[in-house]
Design an enzyme around this catalytic site. Structure first.
Site, PDB file in Angstrom:
ATOM      1  N   HIS A 185       0.833  -1.201   0.000  1.00  0.00           N
ATOM      2  CA  HIS A 185       0.000   0.000   0.000  1.00  0.00           C
ATOM      3  C   HIS A 185       0.872   1.256   0.000  1.00  0.00           C
ATOM      4  O   HIS A 185       2.089   1.174   0.153  1.00  0.00           O
ATOM      5  CB  HIS A 185      -0.935   0.013   1.208  1.00  0.00           C
ATOM      6  CG  HIS A 185      -2.115  -0.889   1.057  1.00  0.00           C
ATOM      7  ND1 HIS A 185      -2.080  -2.233   1.389  1.00  0.00           N
ATOM      8  CD2 HIS A 185      -3.375  -0.654   0.612  1.00  0.00           C
ATOM      9  CE1 HIS A 185      -3.258  -2.771   1.146  1.00  0.00           C
ATOM     10  NE2 HIS A 185      -4.065  -1.835   0.683  1.00  0.00           N
ATOM     11  N   LYS A 203      -0.710   4.712   4.605  1.00  0.00           N
ATOM     12  CA  LYS A 203      -1.603   3.732   5.226  1.00  0.00           C
ATOM     13  C   LYS A 203      -1.088   3.382   6.612  1.00  0.00           C
ATOM     14  O   LYS A 203       0.051   2.972   6.791  1.00  0.00           O
ATOM     15  CB  LYS A 203      -1.723   2.471   4.374  1.00  0.00           C
ATOM     16  CG  LYS A 203      -2.756   1.488   4.923  1.00  0.00           C
ATOM     17  CD  LYS A 203      -3.194   0.497   3.894  1.00  0.00           C
ATOM     18  CE  LYS A 203      -4.284  -0.426   4.435  1.00  0.00           C
ATOM     19  NZ  LYS A 203      -5.519   0.315   4.778  1.00  0.00           N
TER      20      LYS A 203
END
Length: 238
Positions: A135, A139
């Protein structure tokens, strides 16, 4: 629909664009700086809340909505130790709650196929199974909620594994989820089955947040007039 956005980061802004394009109304945009304004919203002026915030605030936001008759769609991750409390709160208030770790239709088909493949691969002990998720740098939670849901789908068949573990490939009694954070990555999830002779992979790569936003707005519309706790399997009939 009159939609309240709880959380107005990248995801919230993408949901706003999608909702407006579909003819819905955004009646509020709450962030950490004005979240106290949540008390201004009730079932009288709000058809649904879409909540994408942080682990430390998600349950309080969801609780307020359920206690005040506002159907709530949440995609926040990292708070699921209180998921059963949210279920109970929903039942006590005859509310409507839709939760998904990932609202992408493609990802939920990935979940479906993941469970099917795990059910077949469990009988082939020469293959070891692992998960990799990647990600963007912002995040917060590791592993991702989607990674955890993927793990749970595998563990339902792999009874010899006692659970999942984060970033510990040496642990052989649990399913390892390797988490990576890189610039400008929306979301990648790959399940790998490896043996001495070959490797099988099942993966999903998101190219933009549009798929997540489409699913969240779809869930908000689907939740209208319903009571209870729901997820993507219910909406997609998987």
């Amino acid at each position: 629909m009159r939609i309240l956005l709880i959380g107005y980061g990248k995801m919230g802004k993408t949901i706003e664009q999608t909702a407006l394009a579909k003819g819905h109304q955004i009646i509020g945009r709450l962030t950490h700086s004005n979240v106290q304004e949540l008390q201004n919203y009730t079932s009288a002026n709000t058809d649904v809340a879409i909540e994408f915030t942080h682990p430390e605030s998600a349950f309080a936001n969801i609780s307020y909505c359920l206690e005040n008759g506002i159907p709530v769609v949440s995609g926040s991750t990292g708070w699921l130790d209180k998921y059963e409390d949210a279920q109970a709160l929903c039942a006590d208030n005859n509310g409507a709650f839709f939760y998904a770790s990932n609202f992408s239709v493609g990802v939920n088909l990935f979940f479906h196929f993941n469970e099917y493949i795990a059910g077949k691969m469990k009988d082939y002990k020469e293959y070891s199974v692992a998960i990799r998720e990647v990600h963007h740098l912002q995040k917060v939670d590791k592993p991702s909620g989607t990674g955890i849901t993927t793990a749970e789908g595998i563990l339902a068949s792999y009874k010899d594994l006692s659970g999942w573990v984060s970033d510990n490939p040496e642990e052989t009694t649990k399913l390892n989820i390797a988490s990576e954070r890189e610039p400008d990555v929306v979301g990648t999830h790959i399940v790998t089955y490896s043996s001495g002779v070959d490797t099988l992979e099942l993966g999903h790569i998101a190219h933009s947040r549009a798929g997540f936003a489409e699913g969240a707005v779809m869930a908000a519309a689907w939740l209208q007039g319903r009571q209870g706790v729901y997820g993507m399997k219910d909406m997609l009939n998987l």
